[in-house]
Design a protein around this motif. Structure first.
Motif, PDB file in Angstrom:
ATOM      1  N   ASP A 113       5.822 -17.714  -6.966  1.00  0.00           N
ATOM      2  CA  ASP A 113       4.837 -18.061  -5.941  1.00  0.00           C
ATOM      3  C   ASP A 113       3.640 -18.747  -6.589  1.00  0.00           C
ATOM      4  OD1 ASP A 113       2.616 -16.152  -6.568  1.00  0.00           O
ATOM      5  OD2 ASP A 113       4.043 -14.626  -5.925  1.00  0.00           O
ATOM      6  N   ILE A 114       2.902 -19.480  -5.767  1.00  0.00           N
ATOM      7  CA  ILE A 114       1.668 -20.144  -6.175  1.00  0.00           C
ATOM      8  C   ILE A 114       0.519 -19.513  -5.398  1.00  0.00           C
ATOM      9  CG2 ILE A 114       0.363 -22.307  -6.179  1.00  0.00           C
ATOM     10  CD1 ILE A 114       2.573 -22.376  -8.175  1.00  0.00           C
ATOM     11  N   ARG A 115      -0.568 -19.175  -6.113  1.00  0.00           N
ATOM     12  CA  ARG A 115      -1.764 -18.621  -5.488  1.00  0.00           C
ATOM     13  C   ARG A 115      -2.945 -19.536  -5.809  1.00  0.00           C
ATOM     14  NH1 ARG A 115      -0.609 -12.126  -6.222  1.00  0.00           N
ATOM     15  NH2 ARG A 115       1.659 -12.341  -6.325  1.00  0.00           N
ATOM     16  N   TYR A 116      -3.873 -19.643  -4.861  1.00  0.00           N
ATOM     17  CA  TYR A 116      -4.920 -20.642  -5.031  1.00  0.00           C
ATOM     18  C   TYR A 116      -6.153 -20.266  -4.220  1.00  0.00           C
ATOM     19  CZ  TYR A 116      -3.186 -22.028  -0.471  1.00  0.00           C
ATOM     20  OH  TYR A 116      -2.800 -22.015   0.849  1.00  0.00           O
ATOM     21  N   MET A 117      -7.262 -20.915  -4.590  1.00  0.00           N
ATOM     22  CA  MET A 117      -8.507 -20.778  -3.831  1.00  0.00           C
ATOM     23  C   MET A 117      -9.389 -21.973  -4.157  1.00  0.00           C
ATOM     24  SD  MET A 117     -11.383 -17.713  -3.848  1.00  0.00           S
ATOM     25  CE  MET A 117     -10.212 -16.513  -3.205  1.00  0.00           C
TER      26      MET A 117
ATOM     27  N   GLY B  53     -13.502 -18.992 -10.933  1.00  0.00           N
ATOM     28  CA  GLY B  53     -13.334 -19.784  -9.719  1.00  0.00           C
ATOM     29  C   GLY B  53     -13.080 -19.008  -8.451  1.00  0.00           C
ATOM     30  N   THR B  54     -13.264 -17.674  -8.474  1.00  0.00           N
ATOM     31  CA  THR B  54     -12.949 -16.899  -7.277  1.00  0.00           C
ATOM     32  C   THR B  54     -14.194 -16.294  -6.630  1.00  0.00           C
ATOM     33  OG1 THR B  54     -11.608 -15.085  -6.405  1.00  0.00           O
ATOM     34  CG2 THR B  54     -12.586 -14.741  -8.559  1.00  0.00           C
ATOM     35  N   THR B  55     -14.149 -16.150  -5.312  1.00  0.00           N
ATOM     36  CA  THR B  55     -15.152 -15.338  -4.639  1.00  0.00           C
ATOM     37  C   THR B  55     -14.843 -13.877  -4.955  1.00  0.00           C
ATOM     38  OG1 THR B  55     -13.808 -15.268  -2.626  1.00  0.00           O
ATOM     39  CG2 THR B  55     -15.465 -17.004  -2.779  1.00  0.00           C
ATOM     40  N   PHE B  56     -15.886 -13.077  -5.175  1.00  0.00           N
ATOM     41  CA  PHE B  56     -15.669 -11.686  -5.537  1.00  0.00           C
ATOM     42  C   PHE B  56     -16.932 -10.888  -5.224  1.00  0.00           C
ATOM     43  CE2 PHE B  56     -15.085  -7.920  -8.072  1.00  0.00           C
ATOM     44  CZ  PHE B  56     -13.709  -7.713  -8.072  1.00  0.00           C
ATOM     45  N   VAL B  57     -16.931 -10.197  -4.075  1.00  0.00           N
ATOM     46  CA  VAL B  57     -18.080  -9.397  -3.654  1.00  0.00           C
ATOM     47  C   VAL B  57     -17.587  -8.189  -2.862  1.00  0.00           C
ATOM     48  CG1 VAL B  57     -20.164  -9.322  -2.232  1.00  0.00           C
ATOM     49  CG2 VAL B  57     -19.661 -11.377  -3.548  1.00  0.00           C
ATOM     50  N   ARG B  58     -18.121  -7.011  -3.179  1.00  0.00           N
ATOM     51  CA  ARG B  58     -17.980  -5.823  -2.335  1.00  0.00           C
ATOM     52  C   ARG B  58     -19.372  -5.441  -1.864  1.00  0.00           C
ATOM     53  NH1 ARG B  58     -14.774  -3.948  -6.689  1.00  0.00           N
ATOM     54  NH2 ARG B  58     -16.533  -2.670  -7.346  1.00  0.00           N
TER      55      ARG B  58
ATOM     56  N   SER C  62     -15.980  -8.352   0.803  1.00  0.00           N
ATOM     57  CA  SER C  62     -16.576  -9.281   1.752  1.00  0.00           C
ATOM     58  C   SER C  62     -15.487  -9.983   2.559  1.00  0.00           C
ATOM     59  CB  SER C  62     -17.411 -10.331   1.003  1.00  0.00           C
ATOM     60  OG  SER C  62     -17.803 -11.373   1.871  1.00  0.00           O
ATOM     61  N   ASN C  63     -15.777 -10.235   3.805  1.00  0.00           N
ATOM     62  CA  ASN C  63     -14.847 -10.978   4.658  1.00  0.00           C
ATOM     63  C   ASN C  63     -14.684 -12.421   4.184  1.00  0.00           C
ATOM     64  OD1 ASN C  63     -13.167 -11.059   7.044  1.00  0.00           O
ATOM     65  ND2 ASN C  63     -14.769 -12.284   8.020  1.00  0.00           N
ATOM     66  N   PHE C  64     -15.600 -12.877   3.332  1.00  0.00           N
ATOM     67  CA  PHE C  64     -15.517 -14.233   2.786  1.00  0.00           C
ATOM     68  C   PHE C  64     -14.523 -14.309   1.625  1.00  0.00           C
ATOM     69  CE2 PHE C  64     -17.538 -17.853   0.343  1.00  0.00           C
ATOM     70  CZ  PHE C  64     -17.261 -18.830   1.287  1.00  0.00           C
ATOM     71  N   GLN C  65     -14.052 -13.160   1.150  1.00  0.00           N
ATOM     72  CA  GLN C  65     -13.150 -13.105  -0.004  1.00  0.00           C
ATOM     73  C   GLN C  65     -11.714 -12.859   0.437  1.00  0.00           C
ATOM     74  OE1 GLN C  65     -14.230 -10.190  -2.935  1.00  0.00           O
ATOM     75  NE2 GLN C  65     -12.271 -10.306  -4.003  1.00  0.00           N
ATOM     76  N   ASP C  66     -10.764 -13.479  -0.265  1.00  0.00           N
ATOM     77  CA  ASP C  66      -9.338 -13.294  -0.015  1.00  0.00           C
ATOM     78  C   ASP C  66      -8.729 -12.564  -1.202  1.00  0.00           C
ATOM     79  OD1 ASP C  66      -6.706 -13.369   0.687  1.00  0.00           O
ATOM     80  OD2 ASP C  66      -6.535 -15.554   0.768  1.00  0.00           O
ATOM     81  N   VAL C  67      -8.683 -11.230  -1.133  1.00  0.00           N
ATOM     82  CA  VAL C  67      -8.164 -10.431  -2.243  1.00  0.00           C
ATOM     83  C   VAL C  67      -6.679 -10.692  -2.462  1.00  0.00           C
ATOM     84  CG1 VAL C  67      -7.898  -8.083  -3.126  1.00  0.00           C
ATOM     85  CG2 VAL C  67      -9.883  -8.672  -1.743  1.00  0.00           C
ATOM     86  N   ALA C  68      -5.942 -10.957  -1.380  1.00  0.00           N
ATOM     87  CA  ALA C  68      -4.493 -11.144  -1.473  1.00  0.00           C
ATOM     88  C   ALA C  68      -4.114 -12.409  -2.233  1.00  0.00           C
ATOM     89  CB  ALA C  68      -3.882 -11.180  -0.084  1.00  0.00           C
ATOM     90  N   ALA C  69      -5.065 -13.312  -2.439  1.00  0.00           N
ATOM     91  CA  ALA C  69      -4.763 -14.555  -3.170  1.00  0.00           C
ATOM     92  C   ALA C  69      -4.957 -14.414  -4.671  1.00  0.00           C
ATOM     93  CB  ALA C  69      -5.654 -15.683  -2.649  1.00  0.00           C
ATOM     94  N   LEU C  70      -5.560 -13.318  -5.133  1.00  0.00           N
ATOM     95  CA  LEU C  70      -5.810 -13.154  -6.566  1.00  0.00           C
ATOM     96  C   LEU C  70      -4.502 -13.028  -7.337  1.00  0.00           C
ATOM     97  CD1 LEU C  70      -8.802 -10.638  -6.577  1.00  0.00           C
ATOM     98  CD2 LEU C  70      -8.864 -13.065  -7.188  1.00  0.00           C
ATOM     99  N   PRO C  71      -4.409 -13.649  -8.498  1.00  0.00           N
ATOM    100  CA  PRO C  71      -3.186 -13.547  -9.297  1.00  0.00           C
ATOM    101  C   PRO C  71      -3.049 -12.192  -9.961  1.00  0.00           C
ATOM    102  CG  PRO C  71      -4.817 -14.877 -10.429  1.00  0.00           C
ATOM    103  CD  PRO C  71      -5.378 -14.589  -9.079  1.00  0.00           C
ATOM    104  N   ASP C  72      -1.858 -11.915 -10.426  1.00  0.00           N
ATOM    105  CA  ASP C  72      -1.524 -10.676 -11.132  1.00  0.00           C
ATOM    106  C   ASP C  72      -2.054 -10.804 -12.561  1.00  0.00           C
ATOM    107  OD1 ASP C  72      -0.423  -8.272 -11.745  1.00  0.00           O
ATOM    108  OD2 ASP C  72       1.662  -8.909 -11.592  1.00  0.00           O
TER     109      ASP C  72
ATOM    110  N   ILE D 281     -10.434  -8.931 -13.194  1.00  0.00           N
ATOM    111  CA  ILE D 281     -10.355  -9.904 -12.092  1.00  0.00           C
ATOM    112  C   ILE D 281      -9.344 -10.987 -12.413  1.00  0.00           C
ATOM    113  CG2 ILE D 281     -11.612 -11.573 -10.675  1.00  0.00           C
ATOM    114  CD1 ILE D 281     -14.153  -9.969 -11.249  1.00  0.00           C
ATOM    115  N   GLY D 282      -9.494 -11.635 -13.561  1.00  0.00           N
ATOM    116  CA  GLY D 282      -8.600 -12.731 -13.946  1.00  0.00           C
ATOM    117  C   GLY D 282      -9.293 -14.070 -13.833  1.00  0.00           C
TER     118      GLY D 282
END
Length: 465
Positions: free
Chosen positions: A341-345, A242-247, A222-232, A237-238
């Motif tokens: 680095d710090i990742r967040y949403m 607290g994350t948006t997650f939709v295909r 989904s364009n509402f989701q930021d995959v690049a912000a997800l942690p390793d 998922i991890g």
């Protein structure tokens, strides 16, 4: 052999035979002797040899012509291979023609994926996780943490369902237009066998889309989701809480830092007083999104908006209602240095719960009059990644979401909040080979105050290709 030389052997044999026959004919005018008859037999044998040589010569000519024709056809096929398919120096071709004969000229086909083993030891405080393909025994599902049951011992599960493969066909036309087709699959489908013997699972679609310059049509994130912000993470998922997650299927347009999409709608509804989830497919409008993303050496930042219709119809009960849902999500990755680095949403909205944590709870609830009441949602995560060196890295992250339920409509048995802590270490002993170990602790709390927790030690071995 030159063309004017190819007939010499035949002419020589012919002349010889003629001379012998003429001589014998002259002798026959006087008398026939045994010797003369023997000479006639030898002449006949020589004529047969000459005829055989002529036939062999003709066969050689035919075979030579066929070989030259095949060589010309082979050269034409090699000339037809696009320049983009040229092989690197020092490599050998394994075939003479393109893998995609029906594609546009110059199409480049690529293939990749990974093989992944997951092994999880899980302990839950208030009941056992339900078994079955695609459930909480295969990945972390915060909305499925048992509450109100009895304490269970640890369960061990192992699977390779998240192994994945993909195909991509990329073309740049003479006009400069760029086309791409992309297909991606994993093995996270329904069980086709059992754990007693076969452990067979179906291939499932993850992504299937085509792009034309700035346009995308098909199924993807989904364009509402930021995959690049997800942690390793070691988990699928991890920070699921607290994350948006939709295909889902969508039509998207991207220009510069902006992207806009119209996506497949679906409304999740809680019956009045609580009960089993209702998945409504009564929407008449797509979900609309807009996203702005800024990138730099410092990382990236994105902010997205979601506007959607929530709709439910039930002719049997004469219920028919439609309301509006909306949300905003800010996310990114901030580089602290060459190794950190710090990742967040952070996501907030009304009637957008389907987009959070694999639908931890529902978008809306029916009130006593049969009308929809949207549920407010607040969710987010923060993660810290540190790389000790090129082969060893660690990640720490916390994720949380909470829901503002009107308990007069939902009842007290609905999820109020979920949150989890994660710590992992990932080692890459060889290129493309990751060995990871993650410890997680998650909690789910209901509106009646009851809660349950999950502790999991998760190992994975992942080889990418």
């Amino acid at each position: 052999m030159k063309p004017h030389q190819q007939g010499r052997p035949a002419r020589r044999f012919t002349c010889l035979a003629f001379a012998i026959a003429t001589s014998l004919g002259a002798s026959a005018a006087y008398a026939q002797t045994d010797r003369e008859r023997a000479l006639e037999e030898r002449v006949a044998q020589l004529e047969a040899v000459v005829q055989q040589l002529l036939e062999q010569q003709q066969s050689i000519r035919s075979e030579t012509a066929a070989v030259r024709t095949e060589q010309s056809a082979q050269a034409a096929r090699l000339d037809a291979i696009p320049a983009a398919a040229a092989l690197p120096a020092g490599t050998a071709a394994i075939q003479a023609s393109t893998l995609t004969p029906a594609a546009n000229p110059g199409t480049r086909l690529t293939y990749g994926g990974f093989i992944k083993l997951d092994a999880m030891a899980t302990n839950t405080s208030d009941g056992e996780l339900a078994e079955g393909a695609g459930g909480a025994r295969a990945l972390y599902l915060p909305g499925a943490i048992p509450v109100g049951g009895t304490d269970e011992g640890a369960d061990l599960d192992m699977h390779a369902q998240f192994s994945r493969f993909w195909l991509s066909a990329d073309t740049t036309l003479d006009s400069g237009d760029k086309l791409r087709g992309y297909l991606e699959f994993d093995l996270f489908g329904s069980a086709l066998g059992n754990e007693a013997a076969t452990n067979t699972y179906g291939v499932t679609i993850r992504h299937a889309y085509a792009t034309w310059n700035k346009w995308l049509a098909g199924q993807t994130w989904s364009n509402f989701q930021d995959v690049a912000a997800l942690p390793d993470s070691v988990d699928f998922i991890g920070p699921t809480d607290g994350t948006t997650f939709v295909r889902q299927a969508q039509l998207r347009y991207t220009t510069g830092n902006w992207s806009f999409s119209a996506e497949n709608p679906e409304t999740l509804v809680t019956p009045h007083g609580g009960g089993a989830r209702i998945s409504s497919e009564d929407n008449s409008l797509p979900d609309f999104t807009v996203r702005y993303t800024r990138k730099g050496d410092w990382g990236h930042f994105g902010i997205a908006g979601l506007f959607r219709q929530l709709r439910y119809e039930n002719p049997a009960t004469s219920i028919e209602d439609s309301i509006t849902g909306y949300g905003v999500s800010a996310s990114g990755r901030f580089v602290l240095g060459p190794r950190d680095d710090i990742r967040y949403m952070l996501t907030a909205g009304r009637g957008i719960s389907r987009y959070i944590g694999l639908a931890i709870t529902n978008d809306a609830v029916l009130d006593a009059g049969g009308e929809l009441d949207a549920i407010d949602t607040l969710a987010g995560f923060v993660a810290w990644r540190h790389a000790f060196n090129a082969k060893f890295r660690t990640n720490l992250f916390y994720a949380r979401s909470q829901y503002d339920n009107d308990t007069a409509n939902t009842g007290l048995g609905i999820t109020k909040q979920v949150h989890s802590f994660h710590a992992n270490a990932i080692w890459t002993p060889l290129p493309k080979l990751d060995l990871g170990l993650e410890l997680m602790y998650g909690v789910r709390e209901l509106e009646n105050g009851a809660d349950g927790d999950l502790t999991r030690l998760h190992f994975h071995a992942k080889y990418s290709f």
